[in-house]
Design a protein around this motif. Sequence first.
Motif, PDB file in Angstrom:
ATOM      1  N   MET A   1       0.846  -1.189   0.000  1.00  0.00           N
ATOM      2  CA  MET A   1       0.000   0.000   0.000  1.00  0.00           C
ATOM      3  C   MET A   1       0.885   1.244   0.000  1.00  0.00           C
ATOM      4  O   MET A   1       1.845   1.324   0.746  1.00  0.00           O
ATOM      5  N   ALA A   2       0.575   2.198  -0.831  1.00  0.00           N
ATOM      6  CA  ALA A   2       1.329   3.449  -0.904  1.00  0.00           C
ATOM      7  C   ALA A   2       0.716   4.477   0.028  1.00  0.00           C
ATOM      8  O   ALA A   2      -0.501   4.580   0.154  1.00  0.00           O
ATOM      9  N   GLN A   3       1.585   5.212   0.679  1.00  0.00           N
ATOM     10  CA  GLN A   3       1.125   6.249   1.605  1.00  0.00           C
ATOM     11  C   GLN A   3       0.618   7.461   0.822  1.00  0.00           C
ATOM     12  O   GLN A   3       1.162   7.812  -0.230  1.00  0.00           O
ATOM     13  N   ALA A   4      -0.416   8.101   1.330  1.00  0.00           N
ATOM     14  CA  ALA A   4      -1.006   9.276   0.690  1.00  0.00           C
ATOM     15  C   ALA A   4      -0.020  10.445   0.682  1.00  0.00           C
ATOM     16  O   ALA A   4       0.740  10.629   1.632  1.00  0.00           O
ATOM     17  N   THR A   5      -0.050  11.220  -0.389  1.00  0.00           N
ATOM     18  CA  THR A   5       0.734  12.448  -0.469  1.00  0.00           C
ATOM     19  C   THR A   5      -0.111  13.568   0.119  1.00  0.00           C
ATOM     20  O   THR A   5      -1.198  13.858  -0.384  1.00  0.00           O
ATOM     21  N   THR A   6       0.369  14.180   1.178  1.00  0.00           N
ATOM     22  CA  THR A   6      -0.401  15.207   1.884  1.00  0.00           C
ATOM     23  C   THR A   6       0.324  16.545   1.828  1.00  0.00           C
ATOM     24  O   THR A   6       1.475  16.633   1.398  1.00  0.00           O
ATOM     25  N   ILE A   7      -0.365  17.578   2.264  1.00  0.00           N
ATOM     26  CA  ILE A   7       0.227  18.918   2.334  1.00  0.00           C
ATOM     27  C   ILE A   7      -0.049  19.512   3.708  1.00  0.00           C
ATOM     28  O   ILE A   7      -0.938  19.072   4.424  1.00  0.00           O
ATOM     29  N   ARG A   8       0.712  20.504   4.066  1.00  0.00           N
ATOM     30  CA  ARG A   8       0.488  21.247   5.313  1.00  0.00           C
ATOM     31  C   ARG A   8      -0.491  22.392   5.047  1.00  0.00           C
ATOM     32  O   ARG A   8      -0.691  22.813   3.910  1.00  0.00           O
ATOM     33  N   GLY A   9      -1.093  22.890   6.126  1.00  0.00           N
ATOM     34  CA  GLY A   9      -2.124  23.913   6.008  1.00  0.00           C
ATOM     35  C   GLY A   9      -1.689  25.182   5.301  1.00  0.00           C
ATOM     36  O   GLY A   9      -2.495  25.850   4.657  1.00  0.00           O
ATOM     37  N   GLY A  10      -0.395  25.538   5.391  1.00  0.00           N
ATOM     38  CA  GLY A  10       0.099  26.735   4.728  1.00  0.00           C
ATOM     39  C   GLY A  10       0.105  26.636   3.220  1.00  0.00           C
ATOM     40  O   GLY A  10       0.258  27.646   2.520  1.00  0.00           O
ATOM     41  N   LYS A  11      -0.072  25.419   2.693  1.00  0.00           N
ATOM     42  CA  LYS A  11      -0.122  25.222   1.247  1.00  0.00           C
ATOM     43  C   LYS A  11      -1.538  25.421   0.699  1.00  0.00           C
ATOM     44  O   LYS A  11      -1.778  25.247  -0.484  1.00  0.00           O
ATOM     45  N   ILE A  12      -2.490  25.740   1.574  1.00  0.00           N
ATOM     46  CA  ILE A  12      -3.826  26.170   1.151  1.00  0.00           C
ATOM     47  C   ILE A  12      -3.822  27.685   1.287  1.00  0.00           C
ATOM     48  O   ILE A  12      -3.713  28.217   2.389  1.00  0.00           O
ATOM     49  N   ARG A  13      -3.881  28.353   0.144  1.00  0.00           N
ATOM     50  CA  ARG A  13      -3.752  29.809   0.147  1.00  0.00           C
ATOM     51  C   ARG A  13      -5.007  30.473  -0.408  1.00  0.00           C
ATOM     52  O   ARG A  13      -5.610  29.982  -1.365  1.00  0.00           O
ATOM     53  N   SER A  95     -18.116  42.368  -5.676  1.00  0.00           N
ATOM     54  CA  SER A  95     -17.242  41.263  -5.303  1.00  0.00           C
ATOM     55  C   SER A  95     -15.816  41.602  -5.749  1.00  0.00           C
ATOM     56  O   SER A  95     -15.602  42.478  -6.585  1.00  0.00           O
ATOM     57  N   VAL A  96     -14.847  40.912  -5.152  1.00  0.00           N
ATOM     58  CA  VAL A  96     -13.442  41.174  -5.448  1.00  0.00           C
ATOM     59  C   VAL A  96     -12.808  39.942  -6.087  1.00  0.00           C
ATOM     60  O   VAL A  96     -13.259  38.819  -5.862  1.00  0.00           O
ATOM     61  N   PRO A  97     -11.758  40.141  -6.890  1.00  0.00           N
ATOM     62  CA  PRO A  97     -11.074  38.996  -7.481  1.00  0.00           C
ATOM     63  C   PRO A  97     -10.370  38.177  -6.392  1.00  0.00           C
ATOM     64  O   PRO A  97      -9.734  38.734  -5.507  1.00  0.00           O
ATOM     65  N   VAL A  98     -10.525  36.854  -6.493  1.00  0.00           N
ATOM     66  CA  VAL A  98      -9.921  35.949  -5.505  1.00  0.00           C
ATOM     67  C   VAL A  98      -9.308  34.772  -6.240  1.00  0.00           C
ATOM     68  O   VAL A  98      -9.849  34.290  -7.236  1.00  0.00           O
ATOM     69  N   LYS A  99      -8.169  34.322  -5.726  1.00  0.00           N
ATOM     70  CA  LYS A  99      -7.528  33.115  -6.232  1.00  0.00           C
ATOM     71  C   LYS A  99      -7.290  32.204  -5.027  1.00  0.00           C
ATOM     72  O   LYS A  99      -6.803  32.649  -3.990  1.00  0.00           O
ATOM     73  N   ILE A 100      -7.675  30.946  -5.164  1.00  0.00           N
ATOM     74  CA  ILE A 100      -7.485  29.952  -4.108  1.00  0.00           C
ATOM     75  C   ILE A 100      -6.553  28.885  -4.658  1.00  0.00           C
ATOM     76  O   ILE A 100      -6.765  28.391  -5.768  1.00  0.00           O
ATOM     77  N   GLU A 101      -5.528  28.538  -3.892  1.00  0.00           N
ATOM     78  CA  GLU A 101      -4.554  27.547  -4.334  1.00  0.00           C
ATOM     79  C   GLU A 101      -4.408  26.432  -3.308  1.00  0.00           C
ATOM     80  O   GLU A 101      -4.364  26.703  -2.112  1.00  0.00           O
ATOM     81  N   TRP A 102      -4.331  25.194  -3.811  1.00  0.00           N
ATOM     82  CA  TRP A 102      -3.935  24.026  -3.021  1.00  0.00           C
ATOM     83  C   TRP A 102      -2.660  23.510  -3.669  1.00  0.00           C
ATOM     84  O   TRP A 102      -2.701  22.940  -4.756  1.00  0.00           O
ATOM     85  N   GLU A 103      -1.518  23.722  -3.014  1.00  0.00           N
ATOM     86  CA  GLU A 103      -0.231  23.362  -3.605  1.00  0.00           C
ATOM     87  C   GLU A 103       0.247  22.004  -3.101  1.00  0.00           C
ATOM     88  O   GLU A 103       0.642  21.849  -1.951  1.00  0.00           O
ATOM     89  N   PHE A 104       0.195  21.013  -4.002  1.00  0.00           N
ATOM     90  CA  PHE A 104       0.721  19.680  -3.739  1.00  0.00           C
ATOM     91  C   PHE A 104       2.135  19.599  -4.316  1.00  0.00           C
ATOM     92  O   PHE A 104       2.506  20.434  -5.149  1.00  0.00           O
ATOM     93  N   PRO A 105       2.941  18.599  -3.932  1.00  0.00           N
ATOM     94  CA  PRO A 105       4.296  18.507  -4.484  1.00  0.00           C
ATOM     95  C   PRO A 105       4.331  18.409  -6.007  1.00  0.00           C
ATOM     96  O   PRO A 105       5.207  18.992  -6.641  1.00  0.00           O
TER      97      PRO A 105
END
Length: 147
Positions: A1-13, A95-105
């Motif tokens: 079984m392969a371990q899941a690739t996760t991110i830390r909370g700071g990578k959600i911007r 409304s204002v322009p917004v960009k949401i990012e989830w940065e995975f490796p």
Amino acid sequence: MAQATTIRGGKIRVLIGVKPASGPIVYAAPCGFTQRSVSIDKSLEEQAIPDCLDPDKVDWIGRDASSLSMSVTGEGVLAAESVDTWLEAVENVNSVPVKIEWEFPAKTITWTGNMHVEKFEGAGDNGKRATASVSLQSDGPMVRTSA
């Protein structure tokens, strides 16, 4: 079984955009978030579907998607570096322009669109750091890309 690739909370911007007089929108992440949450919601409409061969049978419910919405909540410290950004956005009738990012490796998922800052709250207890909380709601489509 392969371990899941996760991110830390700071990578959600969550980045707020500013449109200069000329040129493209410039996005920046307001300082101070220590917690953030992104929610994608689908509204459903329900309809009972009868059994044609046995009309006395209990109907199953069919569901159809009727709309999509995105919301963002965040909490952290009340930072002097970002307080004006939040106040200008919440006071804006538009409304204002917004960009949401989830940065995975190996990839970054990005949503771009307009959102209303529906709430900006500052709070504090004597002797402790002042905190801030914010909530945003999408205004139209949030376009997703993955790179």
